[in-house]
Design a protein around this motif. Sequence first.
Motif, PDB file in Angstrom:
ATOM      1  N   SER A 220      11.408   0.899 -10.707  1.00  0.00           N
ATOM      2  CA  SER A 220      12.536   1.700 -10.222  1.00  0.00           C
ATOM      3  C   SER A 220      12.174   2.334  -8.882  1.00  0.00           C
ATOM      4  CB  SER A 220      12.893   2.795 -11.230  1.00  0.00           C
ATOM      5  OG  SER A 220      13.284   2.240 -12.465  1.00  0.00           O
ATOM      6  N   LYS A 221      12.933   1.986  -7.852  1.00  0.00           N
ATOM      7  CA  LYS A 221      12.675   2.537  -6.522  1.00  0.00           C
ATOM      8  C   LYS A 221      13.148   3.985  -6.461  1.00  0.00           C
ATOM      9  CE  LYS A 221      13.790   1.861  -1.628  1.00  0.00           C
ATOM     10  NZ  LYS A 221      14.539   1.026  -0.644  1.00  0.00           N
ATOM     11  N   VAL A 222      12.289   4.858  -5.906  1.00  0.00           N
ATOM     12  CA  VAL A 222      12.655   6.273  -5.801  1.00  0.00           C
ATOM     13  C   VAL A 222      12.818   6.731  -4.353  1.00  0.00           C
ATOM     14  CG1 VAL A 222      11.645   6.913  -8.011  1.00  0.00           C
ATOM     15  CG2 VAL A 222      10.226   6.964  -5.951  1.00  0.00           C
ATOM     16  N   GLY A 223      12.294   5.971  -3.384  1.00  0.00           N
ATOM     17  CA  GLY A 223      12.442   6.384  -1.997  1.00  0.00           C
ATOM     18  C   GLY A 223      11.607   5.545  -1.052  1.00  0.00           C
ATOM     19  N   THR A 224      11.472   6.044   0.194  1.00  0.00           N
ATOM     20  CA  THR A 224      10.661   5.379   1.216  1.00  0.00           C
ATOM     21  C   THR A 224       9.768   6.415   1.900  1.00  0.00           C
ATOM     22  OG1 THR A 224      12.449   5.657   2.829  1.00  0.00           O
ATOM     23  CG2 THR A 224      12.328   3.543   1.673  1.00  0.00           C
ATOM     24  N   LEU A 225       8.613   5.965   2.357  1.00  0.00           N
ATOM     25  CA  LEU A 225       7.659   6.867   3.002  1.00  0.00           C
ATOM     26  C   LEU A 225       8.192   7.388   4.329  1.00  0.00           C
ATOM     27  CD1 LEU A 225       4.081   5.356   2.558  1.00  0.00           C
ATOM     28  CD2 LEU A 225       5.162   7.218   1.316  1.00  0.00           C
ATOM     29  N   ILE A 226       7.879   8.659   4.609  1.00  0.00           N
ATOM     30  CA  ILE A 226       8.236   9.299   5.874  1.00  0.00           C
ATOM     31  C   ILE A 226       7.018   9.304   6.794  1.00  0.00           C
ATOM     32  CG2 ILE A 226       8.882  11.504   6.933  1.00  0.00           C
ATOM     33  CD1 ILE A 226      10.577  12.104   4.550  1.00  0.00           C
ATOM     34  N   ASP A 227       7.262   9.209   8.096  1.00  0.00           N
ATOM     35  CA  ASP A 227       6.181   9.246   9.079  1.00  0.00           C
ATOM     36  C   ASP A 227       5.771  10.698   9.340  1.00  0.00           C
ATOM     37  OD1 ASP A 227       4.365   8.805  11.060  1.00  0.00           O
ATOM     38  OD2 ASP A 227       5.823   8.109  12.557  1.00  0.00           O
ATOM     39  N   PHE A 228       4.549  11.043   8.949  1.00  0.00           N
ATOM     40  CA  PHE A 228       4.021  12.388   9.157  1.00  0.00           C
ATOM     41  C   PHE A 228       3.028  12.443  10.316  1.00  0.00           C
ATOM     42  CE2 PHE A 228       6.060  13.757   5.412  1.00  0.00           C
ATOM     43  CZ  PHE A 228       5.882  15.125   5.259  1.00  0.00           C
ATOM     44  N   SER A 229       2.948  11.381  11.105  1.00  0.00           N
ATOM     45  CA  SER A 229       1.927  11.327  12.152  1.00  0.00           C
ATOM     46  C   SER A 229       2.123  12.393  13.223  1.00  0.00           C
ATOM     47  CB  SER A 229       1.917   9.939  12.798  1.00  0.00           C
ATOM     48  OG  SER A 229       3.175   9.652  13.395  1.00  0.00           O
ATOM     49  N   THR A 230       3.359  12.858  13.424  1.00  0.00           N
ATOM     50  CA  THR A 230       3.611  13.900  14.424  1.00  0.00           C
ATOM     51  C   THR A 230       3.615  15.297  13.807  1.00  0.00           C
ATOM     52  OG1 THR A 230       6.010  13.673  14.137  1.00  0.00           O
ATOM     53  CG2 THR A 230       4.972  12.301  15.821  1.00  0.00           C
ATOM     54  N   VAL A 231       3.441  15.363  12.492  1.00  0.00           N
ATOM     55  CA  VAL A 231       3.499  16.646  11.794  1.00  0.00           C
ATOM     56  C   VAL A 231       2.109  17.226  11.584  1.00  0.00           C
ATOM     57  CG1 VAL A 231       4.258  17.817   9.689  1.00  0.00           C
ATOM     58  CG2 VAL A 231       5.617  15.928  10.634  1.00  0.00           C
ATOM     59  N   GLU A 232       1.165  16.388  11.188  1.00  0.00           N
ATOM     60  CA  GLU A 232      -0.187  16.847  10.905  1.00  0.00           C
ATOM     61  C   GLU A 232      -1.162  15.681  11.007  1.00  0.00           C
ATOM     62  OE1 GLU A 232      -0.162  18.304   6.901  1.00  0.00           O
ATOM     63  OE2 GLU A 232      -0.072  16.293   6.031  1.00  0.00           O
ATOM     64  N   ARG A 233      -2.434  16.032  11.081  1.00  0.00           N
ATOM     65  CA  ARG A 233      -3.482  15.020  11.049  1.00  0.00           C
ATOM     66  C   ARG A 233      -3.811  14.744   9.588  1.00  0.00           C
ATOM     67  NH1 ARG A 233      -9.309  15.340  14.226  1.00  0.00           N
ATOM     68  NH2 ARG A 233     -10.018  13.220  13.702  1.00  0.00           N
ATOM     69  N   GLN A 234      -3.549  13.539   9.141  1.00  0.00           N
ATOM     70  CA  GLN A 234      -3.660  13.209   7.726  1.00  0.00           C
ATOM     71  C   GLN A 234      -5.064  12.694   7.388  1.00  0.00           C
ATOM     72  OE1 GLN A 234       0.544  11.642   6.394  1.00  0.00           O
ATOM     73  NE2 GLN A 234       0.105  10.774   8.394  1.00  0.00           N
ATOM     74  N   SER A 235      -5.632  13.259   6.324  1.00  0.00           N
ATOM     75  CA  SER A 235      -7.019  12.941   5.958  1.00  0.00           C
ATOM     76  C   SER A 235      -7.217  11.465   5.649  1.00  0.00           C
ATOM     77  CB  SER A 235      -7.447  13.780   4.749  1.00  0.00           C
ATOM     78  OG  SER A 235      -7.411  15.158   5.046  1.00  0.00           O
ATOM     79  N   LEU A 236      -6.194  10.827   5.116  1.00  0.00           N
ATOM     80  CA  LEU A 236      -6.335   9.424   4.724  1.00  0.00           C
ATOM     81  C   LEU A 236      -6.532   8.510   5.931  1.00  0.00           C
ATOM     82  CD1 LEU A 236      -6.301   8.293   1.831  1.00  0.00           C
ATOM     83  CD2 LEU A 236      -3.966   7.511   2.245  1.00  0.00           C
ATOM     84  N   ALA A 237      -6.150   8.996   7.126  1.00  0.00           N
ATOM     85  CA  ALA A 237      -6.274   8.177   8.336  1.00  0.00           C
ATOM     86  C   ALA A 237      -7.722   7.807   8.636  1.00  0.00           C
ATOM     87  CB  ALA A 237      -5.661   8.916   9.523  1.00  0.00           C
ATOM     88  N   ARG A 238      -8.679   8.601   8.161  1.00  0.00           N
ATOM     89  CA  ARG A 238     -10.095   8.286   8.382  1.00  0.00           C
ATOM     90  C   ARG A 238     -10.494   6.972   7.736  1.00  0.00           C
ATOM     91  NH1 ARG A 238     -12.528  12.839   5.315  1.00  0.00           N
ATOM     92  NH2 ARG A 238     -14.401  11.571   5.554  1.00  0.00           N
ATOM     93  N   PHE A 239      -9.732   6.538   6.741  1.00  0.00           N
ATOM     94  CA  PHE A 239     -10.097   5.340   5.989  1.00  0.00           C
ATOM     95  C   PHE A 239      -9.111   4.192   6.162  1.00  0.00           C
ATOM     96  CE2 PHE A 239     -11.623   9.142   3.847  1.00  0.00           C
ATOM     97  CZ  PHE A 239     -12.973   8.867   3.715  1.00  0.00           C
ATOM     98  N   THR A 240      -7.979   4.440   6.822  1.00  0.00           N
ATOM     99  CA  THR A 240      -6.956   3.399   6.944  1.00  0.00           C
ATOM    100  C   THR A 240      -6.840   2.831   8.347  1.00  0.00           C
ATOM    101  OG1 THR A 240      -5.228   5.042   7.413  1.00  0.00           O
ATOM    102  CG2 THR A 240      -5.590   4.444   5.102  1.00  0.00           C
ATOM    103  N   HIS A 241      -7.428   3.500   9.349  1.00  0.00           N
ATOM    104  CA  HIS A 241      -7.335   3.067  10.745  1.00  0.00           C
ATOM    105  C   HIS A 241      -5.890   3.026  11.235  1.00  0.00           C
ATOM    106  CE1 HIS A 241     -11.568   2.281  10.548  1.00  0.00           C
ATOM    107  NE2 HIS A 241     -11.426   1.348   9.640  1.00  0.00           N
ATOM    108  N   ALA A 243      -2.055   5.855  10.969  1.00  0.00           N
ATOM    109  CA  ALA A 243      -1.663   7.264  10.912  1.00  0.00           C
ATOM    110  C   ALA A 243      -2.005   7.917   9.581  1.00  0.00           C
ATOM    111  CB  ALA A 243      -0.165   7.395  11.185  1.00  0.00           C
ATOM    112  N   GLY A 244      -2.277   7.118   8.560  1.00  0.00           N
ATOM    113  CA  GLY A 244      -2.623   7.678   7.256  1.00  0.00           C
ATOM    114  C   GLY A 244      -1.431   8.142   6.444  1.00  0.00           C
ATOM    115  N   ASN A 245      -0.232   7.622   6.741  1.00  0.00           N
ATOM    116  CA  ASN A 245       0.949   8.021   5.970  1.00  0.00           C
ATOM    117  C   ASN A 245       0.788   7.631   4.507  1.00  0.00           C
ATOM    118  OD1 ASN A 245       2.748   9.239   7.954  1.00  0.00           O
ATOM    119  ND2 ASN A 245       2.784   7.205   8.907  1.00  0.00           N
ATOM    120  N   HIS A 246       1.401   8.433   3.630  1.00  0.00           N
ATOM    121  CA  HIS A 246       1.191   8.225   2.200  1.00  0.00           C
ATOM    122  C   HIS A 246       2.225   8.996   1.391  1.00  0.00           C
ATOM    123  CE1 HIS A 246      -1.020  11.884   3.369  1.00  0.00           C
ATOM    124  NE2 HIS A 246      -0.619  12.353   2.183  1.00  0.00           N
ATOM    125  N   VAL A 247       2.321   8.653   0.119  1.00  0.00           N
ATOM    126  CA  VAL A 247       3.053   9.455  -0.855  1.00  0.00           C
ATOM    127  C   VAL A 247       2.018  10.186  -1.699  1.00  0.00           C
ATOM    128  CG1 VAL A 247       3.178   7.527  -2.502  1.00  0.00           C
ATOM    129  CG2 VAL A 247       4.770   9.444  -2.717  1.00  0.00           C
TER     130      VAL A 247
END
Length: 261
Positions: A220-241, A243-247
């Motif tokens: 069941s689809k509940v939504g789509t990811l939003i781009d947070f790259s301009t909002v904050e520095r996301q910790s996951l970006a250190r491992f994804t190369h 912006a590190g966007n995520h749910v």
Amino acid sequence: MAPPRRPPGQLRHTRRRNRSRRRARRVALLVLVGAALVVTGFLTAFGSAEEPGLTAGPGTAARLLPAGPPKPQVIAVASSIELQLPISQSQLTAVGFHPSGAGGLALEPFGRQANEGILARLANRLFGGGGGGLPYVQLGGGGSGPSTGAVDVGALAGTDVYSPVAGTVLGIRDYVLNGKTYGARIELQPAGEPALVVSLTRLRPDPALTVGSALEAGTSKVGTLIDFSTVERQSLARFTHDAGNHVTLEVHAASTLALDQ
């Protein structure tokens, strides 16, 4: 003429000396074997150049294509709830656990920690362990509570997000960060677990989703990811190369969540 017989005391001394030498040789052999195993394990554990936390999925261009629902795969357990992967495996970038800072229950990761310490990695290589499932990373963060109170599931902005549990939609409200609204917080009531609530943030809710909607885990689809790259520095970006966007997924006691609203 028969050779002279050794005195009994000298014979016992010779036997003890021979036994001591044999024991010393066995100990030396065990030490050498142990050292070889340690060196082999060390080279195996740290000889790989693969970046920890990254999944072996396709490149960025392929991740932009619609992929449909994920295959059933558990990423964490909380109480009796199994949280399934909410994003297609082909679009997944990384999975990371961190404190929630909002009263989230501790999640038990179902997988192998890719950025664990040296001794833990070596022990897992030598003696097994570390679990199966998806590799994940342990993230820092200033949140309070258990270190695995929330899990970030990474993908590119615009990626479809599916329900991690079977149940119903309990609430859809604004997700506010630093006084601004970014998408929604979607709260789910897991089937058979009225005392717990699963929340998803950092996504735009699907237009067809309403309070009371019935959901199936992983389909069941509940939504789509939003781009947070301009909002904050996301910790996951250190491992994804990227912006590190995520749910972000969290599990709360229903009574605690009601007090926060």
